[in-house]
Design a protein around this motif. Structure first.
Motif, PDB file in Angstrom:
ATOM      1  N   VAL A 229      50.654  44.662  -2.435  1.00 41.60           N
ATOM      2  CA  VAL A 229      49.159  44.765  -2.246  1.00 41.60           C
ATOM      3  C   VAL A 229      49.033  44.741  -0.803  1.00 41.60           C
ATOM      4  O   VAL A 229      49.592  43.961  -0.061  1.00 41.60           O
ATOM      5  CB  VAL A 229      48.296  43.700  -2.901  1.00 41.60           C
ATOM      6  CG1 VAL A 229      47.085  43.903  -2.467  1.00 41.60           C
ATOM      7  CG2 VAL A 229      48.682  43.563  -4.486  1.00 41.60           C
ATOM      8  N   SER A 230      48.329  45.701  -0.208  1.00 47.03           N
ATOM      9  CA  SER A 230      47.955  45.651   1.322  1.00 47.03           C
ATOM     10  C   SER A 230      46.572  45.276   1.353  1.00 47.03           C
ATOM     11  O   SER A 230      45.544  45.816   0.751  1.00 47.03           O
ATOM     12  CB  SER A 230      48.643  46.887   2.011  1.00 47.03           C
ATOM     13  OG  SER A 230      47.962  47.955   1.411  1.00 47.03           O
ATOM     14  N   GLN A 231      46.305  44.732   2.463  1.00 50.19           N
ATOM     15  CA  GLN A 231      44.808  44.643   3.168  1.00 50.19           C
ATOM     16  C   GLN A 231      44.601  44.733   4.497  1.00 50.19           C
ATOM     17  O   GLN A 231      45.579  44.734   5.295  1.00 50.19           O
ATOM     18  CB  GLN A 231      44.308  43.027   2.758  1.00 50.19           C
ATOM     19  CG  GLN A 231      44.310  42.565   1.375  1.00 50.19           C
ATOM     20  CD  GLN A 231      43.929  41.390   1.032  1.00 50.19           C
ATOM     21  OE1 GLN A 231      44.307  40.686   0.484  1.00 50.19           O
ATOM     22  NE2 GLN A 231      42.619  41.035   1.273  1.00 50.19           N
ATOM     23  N   SER A 232      43.659  45.084   4.660  1.00 52.19           N
ATOM     24  CA  SER A 232      43.060  45.674   6.227  1.00 52.19           C
ATOM     25  C   SER A 232      41.675  45.282   6.642  1.00 52.19           C
ATOM     26  O   SER A 232      40.732  45.666   5.490  1.00 52.19           O
ATOM     27  CB  SER A 232      43.538  47.037   6.527  1.00 52.19           C
ATOM     28  OG  SER A 232      42.849  47.804   5.641  1.00 52.19           O
ATOM     29  N   PRO A 233      41.322  44.764   7.660  1.00 50.91           N
ATOM     30  CA  PRO A 233      42.389  44.254   8.489  1.00 50.91           C
ATOM     31  C   PRO A 233      42.724  42.957   8.444  1.00 50.91           C
ATOM     32  O   PRO A 233      42.272  42.623   7.600  1.00 50.91           O
ATOM     33  CB  PRO A 233      41.495  44.418   9.773  1.00 50.91           C
ATOM     34  CG  PRO A 233      40.042  43.888   9.518  1.00 50.91           C
ATOM     35  CD  PRO A 233      39.716  44.639   8.072  1.00 50.91           C
ATOM     36  N   SER A 234      43.827  42.506   9.079  1.00 50.73           N
ATOM     37  CA  SER A 234      44.567  41.462   8.604  1.00 50.73           C
ATOM     38  C   SER A 234      43.509  40.094   9.424  1.00 50.73           C
ATOM     39  O   SER A 234      43.603  39.001   8.848  1.00 50.73           O
ATOM     40  CB  SER A 234      45.762  41.317   9.440  1.00 50.73           C
ATOM     41  OG  SER A 234      45.898  41.493  10.803  1.00 50.73           O
ATOM     42  N   ASN A 235      42.944  40.425  10.479  1.00 50.85           N
ATOM     43  CA  ASN A 235      41.917  39.601  11.009  1.00 50.85           C
ATOM     44  C   ASN A 235      40.720  40.349  11.618  1.00 50.85           C
ATOM     45  O   ASN A 235      40.781  41.738  11.919  1.00 50.85           O
ATOM     46  CB  ASN A 235      42.365  38.906  12.605  1.00 50.85           C
ATOM     47  CG  ASN A 235      43.804  37.941  12.085  1.00 50.85           C
ATOM     48  OD1 ASN A 235      43.580  37.114  11.354  1.00 50.85           O
ATOM     49  ND2 ASN A 235      44.812  38.419  12.184  1.00 50.85           N
ATOM     50  N   LYS A 236      39.466  39.704  11.384  1.00 53.30           N
ATOM     51  CA  LYS A 236      38.229  40.442  11.768  1.00 53.30           C
ATOM     52  C   LYS A 236      37.451  39.365  12.334  1.00 53.30           C
ATOM     53  O   LYS A 236      37.140  38.212  11.782  1.00 53.30           O
ATOM     54  CB  LYS A 236      37.529  41.076  10.446  1.00 53.30           C
ATOM     55  CG  LYS A 236      36.206  41.442  10.806  1.00 53.30           C
ATOM     56  CD  LYS A 236      36.269  42.954  11.453  1.00 53.30           C
ATOM     57  CE  LYS A 236      34.974  43.391  11.833  1.00 53.30           C
ATOM     58  NZ  LYS A 236      35.073  44.910  12.603  1.00 53.30           N
ATOM     59  N   VAL A 237      36.701  39.542  13.597  1.00 52.18           N
ATOM     60  CA  VAL A 237      35.923  38.759  14.080  1.00 52.18           C
ATOM     61  C   VAL A 237      34.533  39.290  14.365  1.00 52.18           C
ATOM     62  O   VAL A 237      34.631  40.628  14.914  1.00 52.18           O
ATOM     63  CB  VAL A 237      36.233  38.322  15.575  1.00 52.18           C
ATOM     64  CG1 VAL A 237      35.406  37.247  16.090  1.00 52.18           C
ATOM     65  CG2 VAL A 237      37.597  37.469  15.304  1.00 52.18           C
ATOM     66  N   THR A 238      33.568  38.907  13.940  1.00 48.66           N
ATOM     67  CA  THR A 238      32.327  39.631  14.028  1.00 48.66           C
ATOM     68  C   THR A 238      31.061  38.726  14.472  1.00 48.66           C
ATOM     69  O   THR A 238      31.444  37.373  14.264  1.00 48.66           O
ATOM     70  CB  THR A 238      31.898  40.265  12.517  1.00 48.66           C
ATOM     71  OG1 THR A 238      30.820  41.085  12.779  1.00 48.66           O
ATOM     72  CG2 THR A 238      31.620  39.275  11.613  1.00 48.66           C
TER      73      THR A 238
END
Lengths: 112, 118
Positions: free
Chosen positions: B4-13
């Motif tokens: 299983v892949s997920q994106s993004p790995s990090n998110k700053v908002t």
């Protein structure tokens, strides 16, 4: 509602020590019970499971027995290794299989 | 094979912005789950998809959260008007079809998306 309660960590043990991580559950009907493990920097992965009362799940030297009378699914290992250092999550799946309920996780550190 | 892949790995908002988190399940897996893992908390179930059935949205914490799964494969979790309390790791998991070698209940997790709302 359904829920899982597991012992709080962190737990620190010396190599070759005996490990027990307690897990109790509340559920209607006959849930399936799981232990998941999260090694440092990795995703959760299934460690073992039991789908009915008195079943024993086992993997990598870990064992857990589904005890309906005590609503428990304690994780045990006779001799831990440094490589067992991880966070362990107890979980249950209700009869419909739709929802999983996870405990808060127990961090285990094994020191040489 | 691929997990299983997920994106993004990090998110700053920034607070108030919308974010979209993506999950690519294992090929052939019919079930897909989203969870949220907050600091010091266990995994909180958010939503469950199984094949073409209506999703189980009972875990979504507010109407700012929504998810869709297109073509029975890729899923997107959308958080509108993000709040600081939305900061967490969002995990996706998938499961094979029921009755697949007894693996129906085993979930395969992605690495997660770490969301930070400032």
């Amino acid at each position: 509602g359904d829920s899982v309660t597991q012992m709080e960590g962190p737990v620190t043990l010396s190599e070759e020590a005996f490990l027990t991580i307690n897990c109790t559950y509340t559920a209607t009907g006959y849930p399936s019970l799981f232990w998941y493990v999260q090694y440092p920097g990795e995703g959760l992965q299934l460690l073992l499971k039991a789908t009915k009362a008195d079943d024993k799940g086992s993997n990598k030297g870990f064992e857990a027995t589904y005890r309906k009378e005590t609503t428990s699914f304690h994780l045990e290992k006779g001799s831990v290794q440094v490589s067992d250092s991880a966070v362990y999550f107890c979980a249950l799946s209700g009869e419909t299989g739709n929802q999983f309920y996870f405990g808060t996780g127990t961090s285990l550190t094994v020191i040489p | 094979g691929a997990g299983v892949s997920q994106s993004p790995s990090n998110k700053v908002t920034e607070k108030g912005k919308d974010v979209e988190l993506r999950c690519d399940p294992i090929s052939g897996h019919t079930a897909l789950y989203w969870y949220r893992q907050s600091l010091g908390q266990g995994l909180e179930f958010l939503i469950y998809f199984q094949g073409n059935s209506a999703p189980d949205k009972s875990g979504l914490p507010s109407d700012r959260f929504s998810a869709e799964r297109t073509g029975g494969s890729v899923s997107t979790l959308t958080i509108q008007r993000t709040q600081q309390e939305d900061s967490a790791v969002y995990l996706c998991a998938s499961s094979p079809p029921p009755g697949t070698s007894g693996l129906y209940e085993t979930q395969y997790f992605g690495p997660g998306t770490r969301l930070l709302v400032l």
